[in-house]
Design a protein around this motif. Structure first.
Motif: not given
Length: 509
Positions: A199-205
């Motif tokens: 569920t993490e923001d893909p841009a912040q992974k």
């Protein structure tokens, strides 16, 4: 501000011409400024009050309530002396800005902490200057740590904001929380990240993965292997970098196999056997493919570049039985654009290989036309080069130079950008040719203004005890002296300040 303007008029005309107005008197009384019987003294008190108000930038409010108790510590934390605090003030006023790191180093060396009166100003400055905060954070002491928590505006300086929960944290706060957890308990940090990964923001992974570098171990390998298949390129690349950093990881072993198939040493020359089509296993292991088949040699070289920059560079010593400098020369001969040298540079930084970092610096020093040091990672390597390497490589190099250093020379960059202290030998190896240059005006150079930067570096990095040696021996009658006198005197002034700074800590120069 009306009251401030009224006070200025009063001070210009005098209290005998213009008395203190009722509004101004009431304002000062409400503000808690203790007024005197005579108008002149009251005006003086008001002037001091408004001066402090201007310096603070906001009106001071009367504190109501009790201050939180400060945690007691069993460790003695003496503040620095008055003389040391005065040196700090000169630094913060901008006179000797570059001496701050050394001042803090001396402070920690004598096991003292920052003076309490300097803490608010330093905290405020650090909000817009991360490098300043990294410099002072270890010297604030328990008093400073307590004070930092009392002002909500200083919360960004805390490693993790108070009352932060993993489930509710987002953005930079989440990154800071993961960093903090990993430093305390690497396994817990991994579990927390795994629990919310989907569920993490893909841009912040990719940024979240980067925090796993704290406490990175074989325990992280399985999770990172799964991340190699992520949809986003940035995430796959970060996972590959971290896996390559784990000693003897499965990914590193696979990379070794790929390299053995496509690069070999024959008759003291590198021979490439690059595949014409990219193997699917390479794709799955984080090798990014650009363009479409048929692939050009340049495209296929890019695949090899990615393998080289992630493989521990000491592999080439073991596989080919060569010293680092010999291997660097072979790779440089293979590619005149030095892209292979750049790959080795990246690898030495990724694997924290000081032997190879020193070898690369030595190779650049002895290759006048080398350009790979000017890349971002090349410059970073030179900036973090340890003191031992600096003192080993630079003095003999400078001593054999016939002319002064050129502005775009790698040695010039190291001396100006690397923060390590210099030895007496290194300092004299730089300054003596410059003194000879100023003394002999027969053949003056016109393109050595970069020596102003070198003199500044000398002032901040040489042993302070060299002041007497550097202060003498200048040919003040030379036609060139007048052109360089101000720069030399500025260098000597900085050196004098550093002598005073050392004495304030009761340390030998």
């Amino acid at each position: 501000m009306k009251q401030s303007e009224e006070l200025q008029t009063l001070l210009l005309l005098g209290t005998d011409q213009t008395p203190l107005g009722e509004d101004l008197l009431q304002y000062l009384q409400d503000a808690g400024a203790g007024l005197a019987d005579s108008p002149e003294k009251s005006a003086g008190i008001a002037m001091v009050y408004f001066r402090q108000w201007r310096r603070a930038g906001f009106s001071l409010e009367q504190w109501k309530g009790e201050l939180p108790e400060m945690r007691t510590t069993t460790k003695a934390e003496p503040e620095c002396s008055v003389a040391s605090a005065r040196c700090l003030q000169e630094i913060l006023e901008g006179k000797y800005t570059d001496a701050l790191g050394e001042w803090v180093h001396l402070l920690l060396k004598v096991e003292q902490v920052l003076p309490r009166e300097a803490l608010p100003s330093l905290f405020q400055r650090s909000l817009g200057d991360p490098e300043l905060w990294e410099t002072i954070r270890t010297a604030v002491g328990s008093r400073g740590e307590w004070l930092l928590l009392q002002n909500p505006f200083w919360q960004p300086l805390c490693e993790v904001p108070a009352q932060t929960d993993w489930g509710t944290s987002t953005g930079p706060v989440r990154l800071a929380l993961l960093r903090s957890i990993r430093k305390r308990d690497a396994a817990l940090g991994l579990n927390q990240l795994q629990s919310s990964w989907e569920t993490e923001d893909p841009a912040q992974k990719a940024a979240l993965l980067a925090e796993l570098s704290h406490g990175l171990s074989v325990q992280d390998e399985t999770f990172l292997e799964n991340c190699l298949q992520d949809r986003r390129k940035e995430t796959r690349q970060m996972a590959a970098e971290l896996l390559a950093s784990i000693p003897h990881s499965a990914l590193t072993q696979r990379y070794l196999g790929y390299l053995q198939d496509c690069i070999e040493l024959k008759d003291n020359q590198i021979v490439l056997n690059l595949p014409t089509e990219v193997p699917e296993t390479w794709r799955k292991d984080g090798i990014e493919i650009s363009g479409k088949a048929p692939y050009s040699f340049t495209q296929r070289s890019a695949w090899l570049f990615q393998l080289l920059r992630r493989l521990p560079p000491k592999y080439w010593q073991k596989a080919w039985g060569l010293e680092p400098l010999q291997a660097i020369n072979l790779f440089a001969q293979q590619d005149r654009e030095e892209s292979w040298v750049q790959a080795l540079t990246d690898a030495s930084l990724l694997h924290h290989d000081l032997v190879w970092q020193e070898a690369l610096a030595e190779w650049w020093l002895n290759q006048p036309g080398a350009s790979s040091w000017q890349t971002s990672t090349g410059r970073h390597l030179l900036q973090v080069l340890p003191a031992a390497s600096l003192h080993k490589l630079l003095p003999p190099f400078l001593q054999k130079q016939t002319y002064l250093l050129e502005e775009d020379h790698v040695a010039t960059y190291i001396l100006c950008a690397n923060p390590q202290p210099w030895t007496e030998e290194l300092s004299l190896a730089l300054i003596q040719p410059f003194k000879r240059y100023l003394a002999g005006a027969d053949n003056p150079f016109w393109n050595i203004w970069h020596y102003a930067r070198l003199l500044k570096a000398l002032a901040y990095h040489c042993p302070p005890g060299l002041f007497a040696a550097l202060n003498g021996g200048w040919n003040v009658d030379s036609p060139l002296w007048q052109r360089w006198q101000a720069e030399v005197e500025r260098m000597l002034a900085v050196l004098q300040f550093r002598v005073k700074m050392y004495k304030s800590f009761s340390l030998a120069e």
